[in-house]
Design a protein around this motif. Structure first.
Motif, PDB file in Angstrom:
ATOM      1  N   ARG A  11       0.799  -1.219   0.000  1.00 32.61           N
ATOM      2  CA  ARG A  11       0.000   0.000   0.000  1.00 32.61           C
ATOM      3  C   ARG A  11       0.832   1.269   0.000  1.00 32.61           C
ATOM      4  N   GLY A  12       2.136   1.173   0.115  1.00 33.76           N
ATOM      5  CA  GLY A  12       2.963   2.363   0.123  1.00 33.76           C
ATOM      6  C   GLY A  12       4.267   2.130   0.850  1.00 33.76           C
ATOM      7  N   SER A  13       5.015   3.206   1.076  1.00 34.72           N
ATOM      8  CA  SER A  13       6.314   3.131   1.730  1.00 34.72           C
ATOM      9  C   SER A  13       6.404   4.186   2.827  1.00 34.72           C
ATOM     10  N   ILE A  14       7.192   3.881   3.836  1.00 37.55           N
ATOM     11  CA  ILE A  14       7.502   4.844   4.888  1.00 37.55           C
ATOM     12  C   ILE A  14       9.015   5.014   4.887  1.00 37.55           C
ATOM     13  N   ILE A  15       9.459   6.257   4.803  1.00 38.39           N
ATOM     14  CA  ILE A  15      10.887   6.550   4.798  1.00 38.39           C
ATOM     15  C   ILE A  15      11.165   7.447   6.003  1.00 38.39           C
ATOM     16  N   LYS A  16      12.134   7.026   6.831  1.00 37.58           N
ATOM     17  CA  LYS A  16      12.455   7.801   8.021  1.00 37.58           C
ATOM     18  C   LYS A  16      13.939   8.145   7.985  1.00 37.58           C
ATOM     19  N   THR A  17      14.238   9.446   8.094  1.00 36.89           N
ATOM     20  CA  THR A  17      15.617   9.909   8.174  1.00 36.89           C
ATOM     21  C   THR A  17      15.714  10.841   9.371  1.00 36.89           C
ATOM     22  N   GLY A  18      16.413  10.413  10.390  1.00 33.90           N
ATOM     23  CA  GLY A  18      16.566  11.238  11.586  1.00 33.90           C
ATOM     24  C   GLY A  18      15.227  11.569  12.209  1.00 33.90           C
ATOM     25  N   LYS A  19      14.916  12.866  12.266  1.00 34.89           N
ATOM     26  CA  LYS A  19      13.680  13.308  12.885  1.00 34.89           C
ATOM     27  C   LYS A  19      12.545  13.460  11.871  1.00 34.89           C
ATOM     28  N   THR A  20      12.830  13.260  10.590  1.00 27.56           N
ATOM     29  CA  THR A  20      11.832  13.466   9.543  1.00 27.56           C
ATOM     30  C   THR A  20      11.252  12.130   9.092  1.00 27.56           C
ATOM     31  N   THR A  21       9.948  12.075   8.980  1.00 24.30           N
ATOM     32  CA  THR A  21       9.275  10.883   8.471  1.00 24.30           C
ATOM     33  C   THR A  21       8.377  11.309   7.306  1.00 24.30           C
ATOM     34  N   CYS A  22       8.438  10.557   6.257  1.00 25.91           N
ATOM     35  CA  CYS A  22       7.617  10.831   5.089  1.00 25.91           C
ATOM     36  C   CYS A  22       6.847   9.558   4.750  1.00 25.91           C
ATOM     37  N   GLU A  23       5.565   9.684   4.471  1.00 29.91           N
ATOM     38  CA  GLU A  23       4.760   8.512   4.188  1.00 29.91           C
ATOM     39  C   GLU A  23       4.095   8.671   2.816  1.00 29.91           C
ATOM     40  N   LEU A  24       4.172   7.629   2.018  1.00 30.84           N
ATOM     41  CA  LEU A  24       3.528   7.589   0.712  1.00 30.84           C
ATOM     42  C   LEU A  24       2.477   6.490   0.759  1.00 30.84           C
ATOM     43  N   VAL A  25       1.218   6.871   0.583  1.00 28.86           N
ATOM     44  CA  VAL A  25       0.132   5.902   0.635  1.00 28.86           C
ATOM     45  C   VAL A  25      -0.683   6.038  -0.651  1.00 28.86           C
ATOM     46  N   TRP A  26      -0.803   4.946  -1.376  1.00 30.17           N
ATOM     47  CA  TRP A  26      -1.601   4.935  -2.602  1.00 30.17           C
ATOM     48  C   TRP A  26      -3.063   4.761  -2.247  1.00 30.17           C
ATOM     49  N   SER A  27      -3.898   5.400  -2.993  1.00 32.14           N
ATOM     50  CA  SER A  27      -5.335   5.206  -2.838  1.00 32.14           C
ATOM     51  C   SER A  27      -5.660   3.753  -3.174  1.00 32.14           C
ATOM     52  N   PRO A  28      -6.518   3.106  -2.412  1.00 33.75           N
ATOM     53  CA  PRO A  28      -6.809   1.690  -2.663  1.00 33.75           C
ATOM     54  C   PRO A  28      -7.337   1.408  -4.066  1.00 33.75           C
ATOM     55  N   GLY A  29      -8.071   2.338  -4.678  1.00 35.73           N
ATOM     56  CA  GLY A  29      -8.620   2.100  -6.006  1.00 35.73           C
ATOM     57  C   GLY A  29      -7.788   2.659  -7.137  1.00 35.73           C
ATOM     58  N   PHE A  30      -6.582   3.156  -6.835  1.00 36.93           N
ATOM     59  CA  PHE A  30      -5.749   3.823  -7.825  1.00 36.93           C
ATOM     60  C   PHE A  30      -5.460   2.944  -9.039  1.00 36.93           C
ATOM     61  N   GLY A  31      -5.019   1.732  -8.813  1.00 39.66           N
ATOM     62  CA  GLY A  31      -4.652   0.837  -9.912  1.00 39.66           C
ATOM     63  C   GLY A  31      -5.827   0.538 -10.820  1.00 39.66           C
ATOM     64  N   GLN A  32      -6.961   0.229 -10.245  1.00 40.52           N
ATOM     65  CA  GLN A  32      -8.148  -0.093 -11.047  1.00 40.52           C
ATOM     66  C   GLN A  32      -8.656   1.133 -11.798  1.00 40.52           C
ATOM     67  N   GLU A  33      -8.601   2.304 -11.160  1.00 38.79           N
ATOM     68  CA  GLU A  33      -9.028   3.540 -11.829  1.00 38.79           C
ATOM     69  C   GLU A  33      -8.185   3.805 -13.064  1.00 38.79           C
ATOM     70  N   LYS A  34      -6.864   3.678 -12.929  1.00 40.07           N
ATOM     71  CA  LYS A  34      -5.967   3.918 -14.063  1.00 40.07           C
ATOM     72  C   LYS A  34      -6.167   2.871 -15.152  1.00 40.07           C
ATOM     73  N   THR A  35      -6.350   1.617 -14.763  1.00 35.05           N
ATOM     74  CA  THR A  35      -6.600   0.558 -15.741  1.00 35.05           C
ATOM     75  C   THR A  35      -7.875   0.845 -16.511  1.00 35.05           C
ATOM     76  N   ASP A  36      -8.929   1.233 -15.826  1.00 31.21           N
ATOM     77  CA  ASP A  36     -10.199   1.559 -16.479  1.00 31.21           C
ATOM     78  C   ASP A  36     -10.041   2.749 -17.422  1.00 31.21           C
ATOM     79  N   MET A  37      -9.296   3.762 -16.993  1.00 28.75           N
ATOM     80  CA  MET A  37      -9.086   4.948 -17.829  1.00 28.75           C
ATOM     81  C   MET A  37      -8.335   4.575 -19.107  1.00 28.75           C
TER      82      MET A  37
END
Length: 126
Positions: A11-37
């Motif tokens: 569903r995504g990745s979490i990257i942590k460097t020192g005091k900074t955290t960044c989270e990438l979360v894909w929408s659950p329907g993202f893949g199907q939406e793009k396939t349909d488009m």
């Protein structure tokens, strides 16, 4: 500087460097939406190719032109003319006819030269 820690999940990745955290979360329907488009756009392209090729296909009985519709699965990305003589008519005949100057061999290449921008615009809208 501390080394980055990375946790990957489907569903995504979490990257942590020192005091900074960044989270990438894909929408659950993202893949199907793009396939349909993409499938909708491919259907538009296939329909437009058949439509623009129609007046360029050699015509005696009309079966060669109809075989394009019968041999094509709209949305597959492959337009196929399925009569036994389609290959000969495409590669081995003149690119115009005395009875209809637009009709002749290599109809797809000629159509693509004339209508590529129109097809791309239709796909963008579709």
């Amino acid at each position: 500087m501390a080394e980055a820690q990375r946790i990957d999940t489907p569903r995504g990745s979490i990257i942590k460097t020192g005091k900074t955290t960044c989270e990438l979360v894909w929408s659950p329907g993202f893949g199907q939406e793009k396939t349909d488009m993409f499938h909708r756009k491919q259907m538009v392209v296939d329909n437009e190719v058949l439509r623009y090729c129609s007046p360029l296909v050699p015509l005696r009985t009309g079966m060669l032109e109809k075989s394009g519709t019968l041999g094509t699965v709209i949305g597959s990305g492959e337009v196929q003319y399925i009569t036994p003589y389609a290959r000969f008519q495409y590669y081995q005949t003149a690119q115009s006819r005395s009875y209809a100057p637009l009709r002749g061999g290599k109809w797809f290449e000629r159509m693509k030269t004339a209508h590529k921008a129109d097809i791309l615009r239709a796909a963008e809208r579709g």
